[in-house]
Write a protein that holds these residues in place. Structure first.
Motif, PDB file in Angstrom:
ATOM      1  N   ILE A 129      -7.039-108.375 -41.406  1.00  0.00           N
ATOM      2  CA  ILE A 129      -6.318-109.349 -41.541  1.00  0.00           C
ATOM      3  C   ILE A 129      -6.783-110.545 -40.683  1.00  0.00           C
ATOM      4  N   THR A 130      -7.326-111.699 -40.899  1.00  0.00           N
ATOM      5  CA  THR A 130      -7.693-112.678 -40.304  1.00  0.00           C
ATOM      6  C   THR A 130      -6.788-113.651 -39.612  1.00  0.00           C
ATOM      7  N   ARG A 131      -7.046-114.509 -38.910  1.00  0.00           N
ATOM      8  CA  ARG A 131      -5.985-115.316 -38.165  1.00  0.00           C
ATOM      9  C   ARG A 131      -5.146-116.264 -39.239  1.00  0.00           C
ATOM     10  N   SER A 132      -6.282-116.886 -40.179  1.00  0.00           N
ATOM     11  CA  SER A 132      -5.629-117.677 -41.184  1.00  0.00           C
ATOM     12  C   SER A 132      -4.826-116.863 -42.190  1.00  0.00           C
ATOM     13  N   GLU A 133      -4.979-115.730 -42.515  1.00  0.00           N
ATOM     14  CA  GLU A 133      -4.054-114.723 -43.220  1.00  0.00           C
ATOM     15  C   GLU A 133      -2.727-114.407 -42.570  1.00  0.00           C
ATOM     16  N   GLY A 134      -2.936-114.336 -41.406  1.00  0.00           N
ATOM     17  CA  GLY A 134      -1.719-114.130 -40.300  1.00  0.00           C
ATOM     18  C   GLY A 134      -0.813-115.366 -40.231  1.00  0.00           C
ATOM     19  N   VAL A 135      -1.467-116.250 -40.334  1.00  0.00           N
ATOM     20  CA  VAL A 135      -0.518-117.808 -40.168  1.00  0.00           C
ATOM     21  C   VAL A 135       0.014-117.794 -41.971  1.00  0.00           C
ATOM     22  N   ALA A 136      -0.742-117.436 -42.941  1.00  0.00           N
ATOM     23  CA  ALA A 136      -0.068-117.334 -44.372  1.00  0.00           C
ATOM     24  C   ALA A 136       1.031-116.357 -44.375  1.00  0.00           C
ATOM     25  N   LEU A 137       0.965-115.076 -43.796  1.00  0.00           N
ATOM     26  CA  LEU A 137       2.043-114.283 -43.664  1.00  0.00           C
ATOM     27  C   LEU A 137       3.142-114.788 -42.949  1.00  0.00           C
ATOM     28  N   LEU A 138       2.998-115.437 -41.855  1.00  0.00           N
ATOM     29  CA  LEU A 138       4.205-116.030 -40.966  1.00  0.00           C
ATOM     30  C   LEU A 138       4.623-117.125 -41.906  1.00  0.00           C
ATOM     31  N   LEU A 139       4.134-118.099 -42.472  1.00  0.00           N
ATOM     32  CA  LEU A 139       4.740-119.134 -43.593  1.00  0.00           C
ATOM     33  C   LEU A 139       5.331-118.465 -44.486  1.00  0.00           C
ATOM     34  N   MET A 140       5.074-117.323 -45.080  1.00  0.00           N
ATOM     35  CA  MET A 140       5.690-116.783 -46.069  1.00  0.00           C
ATOM     36  C   MET A 140       7.333-116.417 -45.716  1.00  0.00           C
ATOM     37  N   LEU A 141       7.098-115.876 -44.089  1.00  0.00           N
ATOM     38  CA  LEU A 141       8.179-115.383 -43.765  1.00  0.00           C
ATOM     39  C   LEU A 141       9.460-116.563 -43.492  1.00  0.00           C
ATOM     40  N   PHE A 142       8.775-117.939 -42.986  1.00  0.00           N
ATOM     41  CA  PHE A 142       9.765-119.021 -42.966  1.00  0.00           C
ATOM     42  C   PHE A 142      10.354-119.426 -44.304  1.00  0.00           C
ATOM     43  N   VAL A 143       9.462-119.533 -45.518  1.00  0.00           N
ATOM     44  CA  VAL A 143       9.980-119.820 -46.606  1.00  0.00           C
ATOM     45  C   VAL A 143      11.256-118.832 -47.005  1.00  0.00           C
ATOM     46  N   TYR A 144      10.949-117.458 -46.878  1.00  0.00           N
ATOM     47  CA  TYR A 144      11.896-116.490 -47.213  1.00  0.00           C
ATOM     48  C   TYR A 144      13.176-116.844 -46.324  1.00  0.00           C
ATOM     49  N   LEU A 145      12.969-116.904 -45.045  1.00  0.00           N
ATOM     50  CA  LEU A 145      14.351-117.247 -44.234  1.00  0.00           C
ATOM     51  C   LEU A 145      15.149-118.508 -44.728  1.00  0.00           C
ATOM     52  N   TRP A 146      14.253-119.627 -44.924  1.00  0.00           N
ATOM     53  CA  TRP A 146      14.830-120.827 -45.299  1.00  0.00           C
ATOM     54  C   TRP A 146      15.594-120.590 -46.815  1.00  0.00           C
ATOM     55  N   ILE A 147      15.217-119.874 -47.719  1.00  0.00           N
ATOM     56  CA  ILE A 147      15.780-119.610 -48.929  1.00  0.00           C
ATOM     57  C   ILE A 147      17.205-118.744 -48.582  1.00  0.00           C
ATOM     58  N   LEU A 148      16.901-117.615 -47.696  1.00  0.00           N
ATOM     59  CA  LEU A 148      18.013-116.589 -47.311  1.00  0.00           C
ATOM     60  C   LEU A 148      19.114-117.487 -46.957  1.00  0.00           C
ATOM     61  N   ILE A 149      18.900-118.368 -45.800  1.00  0.00           N
ATOM     62  CA  ILE A 149      19.966-118.956 -45.101  1.00  0.00           C
ATOM     63  C   ILE A 149      20.634-120.225 -46.107  1.00  0.00           C
ATOM     64  N   LYS A 150      19.735-120.780 -46.906  1.00  0.00           N
ATOM     65  CA  LYS A 150      20.315-121.823 -47.863  1.00  0.00           C
ATOM     66  C   LYS A 150      21.410-120.980 -48.742  1.00  0.00           C
ATOM     67  N   ARG A 151      20.784-119.911 -49.438  1.00  0.00           N
ATOM     68  CA  ARG A 151      21.652-119.002 -50.300  1.00  0.00           C
ATOM     69  C   ARG A 151      22.999-118.595 -49.795  1.00  0.00           C
ATOM     70  N   ALA A 152      22.643-117.985 -48.671  1.00  0.00           N
ATOM     71  CA  ALA A 152      24.241-117.431 -47.662  1.00  0.00           C
ATOM     72  C   ALA A 152      24.985-118.647 -47.515  1.00  0.00           C
ATOM     73  N   LYS A 153      24.668-119.715 -47.137  1.00  0.00           N
ATOM     74  CA  LYS A 153      25.522-120.700 -46.924  1.00  0.00           C
ATOM     75  C   LYS A 153      26.408-121.270 -48.184  1.00  0.00           C
ATOM     76  N   LYS A 154      25.552-121.291 -49.159  1.00  0.00           N
ATOM     77  CA  LYS A 154      26.112-121.689 -50.689  1.00  0.00           C
ATOM     78  C   LYS A 154      27.076-120.549 -51.153  1.00  0.00           C
ATOM     79  N   GLU A 155      26.521-119.571 -51.050  1.00  0.00           N
ATOM     80  CA  GLU A 155      27.610-118.538 -51.597  1.00  0.00           C
ATOM     81  C   GLU A 155      28.757-118.074 -50.804  1.00  0.00           C
ATOM     82  N   ARG A 156      28.622-118.071 -49.265  1.00  0.00           N
ATOM     83  CA  ARG A 156      29.743-117.596 -48.544  1.00  0.00           C
ATOM     84  C   ARG A 156      30.497-118.812 -48.225  1.00  0.00           C
TER      85      ARG A 156
END
Length: 317
Positions: free
Chosen positions: A123-150
């Motif tokens: 797992i290279t540094r650039s792939e590490g950055v890509a994994l971290l970016l995927m996490l931020f996208v997931y969290l953004w979707i998660l928080i947006k959905r949670a606010k909308k639904e609850r």
């Protein structure tokens, strides 16, 4: 001496993780973050701290098999051991977010990890950055959905409101204790595991996917069992899947950015990662067949038995 190091390491990781969660939640209240945001982000990241510290310490010391084995083994343990035991104690209900968001993201990350490792055996540094970016996208979707639904704060989120009254001095002390305990715990655990592996002629990978993985999953196991016994809903299927998502994206992502993680044992790609993908994949049919939206005792027992088979086959190979 090796056993003492392992025991001390595990104890310090549990203590450090607990204090880090406390300080993080208290600090989040001071910053006026909502309980929902705290639960989805701060608590999730804090409970992944033991895995992060152990993986980082192992990678920096040149034991990348421990870094990978710890995360892959923890993800298997979270489903096979933690979720299995929790479901045996008290059946878990499954919400629609399971199959609409959390499970697909976990599967995508699990399969993506396999292809990342296969492509360059690291797992290279650039792939590490890509994994971290995927996490931020997931969290953004998660928080947006949670606010909308609850639209309001969840009634049963497992977050202690008493922490909102903690003083700045207390938060600082908790943070220091948590940080020092996690650092010392990771040092002891990695050192003891490597020494024990050499003494028994077992590979570091086997120690990592079994003993270390269970050790870093102890906070989740303890919290899940206590919640199940109290018949609380604070620990759910979603929480554990979230933990698996954090393990791949943040633990491996951050570790790879600081120190690229190389694959040293072929078994990681020919055995371990397929067990991880298999445990993740089997959750979907378990959630819907034969009775939908419930993970009962029989299914929980099935997961525990499957986990026992995995441990047995890994050690005896």
């Amino acid at each position: 001496m090796d056993y003492l190091q392992l025991f001390l390491g595990l104890v310090l990781l549990v203590v450090g993780g607990e204090f880090l969660v406390r300080s993080s939640v208290a600090l989040s209240f001071k910053l006026h973050l909502s309980k929902m945001v705290i639960g989805l982000t701060v608590v999730s990241f804090a409970t992944s701290a033991p895995e992060l510290l152990v993986s980082l310490q192992a990678a920096l010391s040149g034991f990348s098999d421990i870094s990978l084995g710890n995360v892959i083994g923890s993800n298997i343990a979270n489903i096979g051991l933690v979720l299995g035991i929790t479901a045996v104690i008290a059946p878990l209900s499954i919400d629609k977010d399971f199959y609409k968001l959390n499970w697909p993201v976990m599967m995508v990350l699990s399969v993506a990890l396999y292809f990342i490792l296969m492509s360059g055996m690291q797992i290279t540094r650039s792939e590490g950055v890509a994994l971290l970016l995927m996490l931020f996208v997931y969290l953004w979707i998660l928080i947006k959905r949670a606010k909308k639904e609850r639209g309001s704060e969840p009634e049963d989120d497992g977050i202690d409101e008493g922490l909102s009254k903690a003083s700045n001095f207390k938060i600082t002390v908790w943070l220091l204790i948590g940080g020092l305990a996690l650092y010392a715990g990771s040092e002891f655990l990695v050192g003891g595991a490597v020494s024990l592996a050499k003494g028994f002629g077992i590979s570091e990978r086997v120690i990592a996917v079994t003993m270390i993985a269970v050790g870093t999953s102890i906070p989740e196991l303890a919290a899940s069992v206590i919640a199940a016994l109290k018949k609380e809903k604070a620990i759910s299927l979603g929480n554990l899947i979230g933990s698996n998502i954090f393990n791949i994206s943040s633990v491996l992502g951050i570790t790879a950015i600081i120190q690229p993680i190389a694959v040293k044992s072929k078994e990681v790609l020919t055995n371990d990662i397929f067990w991880m993908i298999g445990f993740a994949a089997v959750l979907l049919p378990l959630a819907f067949l034969p009775k939908s939206y419930q993970l009962g005792r029989k299914r929980g027992l099935l997961l525990v038995v499957a986990y026992a088979i995995f441990i047995g086959m890994t050690i005896l190979k």
